[in-house]
Design an enzyme around this catalytic site. Sequence first.
Site, PDB file in Angstrom:
ATOM      1  N   HIS A  19      35.630  33.015  39.190  1.00 18.61           N
ATOM      2  CA  HIS A  19      36.763  32.976  38.253  1.00 18.61           C
ATOM      3  C   HIS A  19      36.602  34.132  37.281  1.00 18.61           C
ATOM      4  O   HIS A  19      36.614  33.949  36.069  1.00 18.61           O
ATOM      5  CB  HIS A  19      36.830  31.621  37.536  1.00 18.61           C
ATOM      6  CG  HIS A  19      38.214  31.085  37.474  1.00 18.61           C
ATOM      7  ND1 HIS A  19      38.774  30.559  36.341  1.00 18.61           N
ATOM      8  CD2 HIS A  19      39.186  31.014  38.419  1.00 18.61           C
ATOM      9  CE1 HIS A  19      40.015  30.178  36.605  1.00 18.61           C
ATOM     10  NE2 HIS A  19      40.290  30.445  37.847  1.00 18.61           N
ATOM     11  N   HIS A  43      43.587  37.359  47.506  1.00 21.05           N
ATOM     12  CA  HIS A  43      42.867  36.165  47.080  1.00 21.05           C
ATOM     13  C   HIS A  43      43.070  35.002  48.059  1.00 21.05           C
ATOM     14  O   HIS A  43      42.136  34.283  48.380  1.00 21.05           O
ATOM     15  CB  HIS A  43      43.344  35.778  45.685  1.00 21.05           C
ATOM     16  CG  HIS A  43      42.625  34.625  45.085  1.00 21.05           C
ATOM     17  ND1 HIS A  43      41.428  34.762  44.424  1.00 21.05           N
ATOM     18  CD2 HIS A  43      42.921  33.305  45.039  1.00 21.05           C
ATOM     19  CE1 HIS A  43      41.029  33.586  43.992  1.00 21.05           C
ATOM     20  NE2 HIS A  43      41.908  32.679  44.360  1.00 21.05           N
TER      21      HIS A  43
END
Lengths: 89, 89, 236, 748
Positions: D95, D46
């Site tokens: 998200h 990430h």
Amino acid sequence: MAPQEFEVEITLMNKPAAKDPVGATIQKDLLAKKGYDMISNVRSGQFLRIHLKAEDENEAKEIIEKMCNDLRIFNPVTQNLTILKVSKL
Amino acid sequence: MAPQEFEVEITLMNKPAAKDPVGATIQKDLLAKKGYDMISNVRSGQFLRIHLKAEDENEAKEIIEKMCNDLRIFNPVTQNLTILKVSKL
Amino acid sequence: MNIKIAVIQFPGANCDLDAIHVLNNVINVKTDLVWHNHFKEEKYDGVILPGGFAFGDYLRAGIIAAHSPAIEEARIMLKDGRPVVGICNGFQVLTEAQFLPGALLQNDSLKFACKWVNLKVENNNTACTNKMNLGDVLAIPIAHGEGRYYTDKLKELEENNQIVFKYSTEEGELTEEANPNGSLENIAGVCNLEQNCVGLMPHPERASEEIISPKGTIHGQIFFKSMIEFIKRRLA
Amino acid sequence: MTKVDINGEKADVEMTIDEYEKVRKLLAREPNITELGMFDVMWSEHCSYKSSRPKLRIFEDAEANYDYVLAGPGQDAGVIDIGDGYALAFRIESHNHPSAIEPYHGAATGIGGIIRDILCMGVRPIALLDPLRFGTLKNNPHSQWLFKYVVKGIGDYGNCTGIPTIGGEVEFDESFESNCLVNVACIGLGTIEDFKHAPSRAYNPGDYVILMGGSTGRDGIHGVTFASRTLTEMSEEDRPAVQIGDPFTKKLIIEATLEAIKTGFVRGLKDLGGGGLTCATSELTGDGDTGGNIDLRKVFTREPGMNSYEIMLSESQERMAFIVKPEGLETVLDVFRKYEMSFAVIGRTDDSKVLKVFDGNNIVVNIPAKALSESPTFKREEKRPSYLDQLLSQKTPEPTIGLDEIIYRLIASENICSKEWIYRQYDHEVGVRSVVKCGEGDSGVLRIIGTNKFIAASTGVNSKHCFLDPFNGVKGGLVEECGNIIANGTKPMAMVNCCNFGNPEIPESFWYFSKSVDGMNEFCRTMRIPIVGGNVSFYNEDEVKKTAIKATPMIMVVGLIEGQDNIITLPFKEPGNYIFLIGETKAELGGSEYHSVIYGLEGGIPPKVEEVKIKEIWDFLFELYSNGMIKANHDVNKGGFIITIAEMCFKNKLGAELDLKNCFDDHLRDDEFLFSESYGRFIIETKPNDYDKVLKLAEKHNVNIKKIGVLNSTPKIIIKGLRTKDIYLDIQKLRENFESTIPNLMEI
Ligand SMILES: Nc1ncnc2c1ncn2[C@@H]1O[C@H](COP(=O)(O)OP(=O)(O)O)[C@@H](O)[C@H]1O
Ligand SMILES: [Mg+2]
């Protein structure tokens, strides 16, 4: 035994480790500013009072827990469900 | 005596005339879901758990009552406030 | 005449800059943005509590802001007849501060609603409606989650002519479909007995310029121009 | 998961043994637990883009190649110069994983995060967009639950912070059932000066480091490593990785930050997102080529007894890090005091090029500032999925129900129907900038108050097309999003993307990513659209079904236009005017709504994109615009051009009579012509007396165009000239079908 009428009270609150912006704001921006500095913590939550028929207290509790899961009234990822009280009506 | 830590729990619920759309929606959802016809009534409200320092239980209760009235924690036009519980921590 | 208006900036207000823009640039009246703790009434001829989410609307929309020092200043203005106006969140604050009767509850739908609605003018004597006609229908948008007006003193409000706006159809009919949030009697805005304090859920500042108005109407301007007119009459 | 042994202490880390060895080499010693945790987070997929970075290098350097690009990929957001001294910042992010297990707070904090990214470019966030993916809603309580609370979470957060959600997109498809996609985009506006005042670097030794905003808690530790794994690998303990959003505090942070920047004493700014304080302090000093001393005792914590590991890795929401000139410290702190924001001066920068973190007198971290950003990369294998050949060879069945019935069903399908249920819940007007509002046009158009300028934004991509052909699918997404803003009259200025794919360690999943990046790159270079930012979300998999989500390289395009009169809108305006179909229709029904809604098919030949053709059409449209010849415009996509025409009829209650004779190729069937989703097409309305000029200009630009009908005021769409019989459509019924689908599914 015939089913009886119960009243169940529950709360749904953010898990203790999670933030509670509502409670924190009430304490900081309302209570503390208005002189209620003896108050050290406020946590907010949702309250439900439910009337239902059940065989006994235990069953009443079980039904409510199942319902809250089924209807996704709360999410165990962030919240705790607490049964405050089960009483016969 | 040194002040002690108390926990007070209160609920705020809409008066019947002000309606309770949250409770009503849960009930409507229950109707659509099969198997919950034992539930006859759902009322929703807000819940606050407050920690405070006070000399004794009575004082704790008085502080909270005064605070709720002074600061209009509940809106008397639409809501009822109930102190569910005062307990020593 | 040097008219000066204040727009109060509560923490969490978010239509404050919109109101400032319309008053300064469209209505052309000198208007200051004032942080809620810094507000002093004596400098101003009128005050607007703008839309937004003061203090996050936590606990209840408007309740924490109703305890702000700015409200005590506004109370002085209220008493001596200067206009005190609440838009959306500002309306919620004014009811919680008990400047205005009633309360604003969660929409029946449980959902936030952002859309253009029609408002019927029910009282054209107030600080914000004196340039309107009774029965006029205004196109003005709403954007709120807690806008369901409720009062236990409906009769009194009616008798005292304190209902200012009602949600209606384009033709001015007060139907259930025209009511976007379940408000009692379609009530969208009310005033105090003296009519210098007005609160409403819709956003006149979003309906004051042709360019952002779907049908090109600018009915919101009449609201603010009425306010200026009211100030002028008071000062005259 | 790797087990390591540090001075007798055992720890579980996400990093591989090779990575661990690299850490030891960089430090020339064993890391301690806190340092190891920091490397672990910063080298996660990430934060470090270790799988995607090698591939993303093929994008051209936007800052070097476009003079109006002020910040390109690698920054917290892309920034462009829009003239008159203004800068526009924008970015899109995912998200997905948090939202899949806690839709309300997951989506809300997604909005919180993207707002921070824009804010830390020094500009005011003025718009949000939310492209979403869920499983199909029908008979699916889980998808309904996710959808309902994602929308509520986005609404509550955006509405409270006073940032209008001006657009978005949504698709419903089985592959997203357990792993929904919540992508969020934000646009910020400020002056170029504002932007220059807020670099994400601490380049000057001796400045103060201030942490401002919410308190630091144990929530969200390891949020990023969480995002770098698939969902079922998570244990129960990982789950509080979903944060609780606090939009009220965020609103104050926005105002306090913008006011602090205006003082002129802020020299650097960084939000605390994934990786928390670790990421913020190491990137500020690393990118600034300085070093710093930080004291963790100064950090205000929410819970007692937090250790240095927890404080450095906490991802608690609503926090910002400021680098402030020494002489301006009190001025900046006064701003924070005005907003009653908590803050702490946690350290100072120096010229050591080393990041030193103290816990009181104990040094707990001592690492070269740049080390954390020197993550290794992986070269992932890619392989074209073998199932594709069979899928691509699927044929379109012969329709067994009437074409009219098919159209009524298509317009009511979840993917085509009105999305009003969503955008009514979003305050899309706050800020008084919204000129073309949700549902009124193909894109959201905002005015820039004080100028004669307008910006437009549109987001989306067709996941079904990308599943069959990611290379053309992503190009199609660009054609559509550019088409959306062009339909409103604006010119594409730049794009950002959010790549949502499965597990990159699986060659088939990585192939989708790789092909999408290739497609994006080729299209943007050819069409001269700078790629100014992106985000990659891997590991989006349905663990039960063992399948990846349909590849979703989400696109957002931003456009610019001068002059209110040049804005074009969607609704048909006047009876008697002509309807033209621009662009060529091919038998490209693969991945179409027609295939999926009517036959339950996923395959077939999906649309291809030819940049040359697209460019000709765009040039043609802009020439028509400059001659004032277009009265309404809407691009053609899902369901084909009849759907487009129906949508254009609704608002002003007009009808249309179409004659399609000689409008399509002999070898196309009626259903192929009507329901094809060939890219780059538009439906426009023109005045009858412009007919000759329109055709002449089309010829000049080599554009395929057909006059297909005339507007009238009867509430019907009549379609003549097909090979099969004529079609009569009732507009009222079309509209009911269009509008009732989502409310019927969501409001029981
Ligand atoms: N998730 C969403 N959030 C906000 N608005 C949305 C969302 N999905 C769709 N919309 C809005 O609904 C309208 C129609 O969207 P869409 O059907 O995707 O348009 P188009 O087919 O022209 O691209 C647009 O105004 C779009 O911004
Ligand atoms: Mg479109």
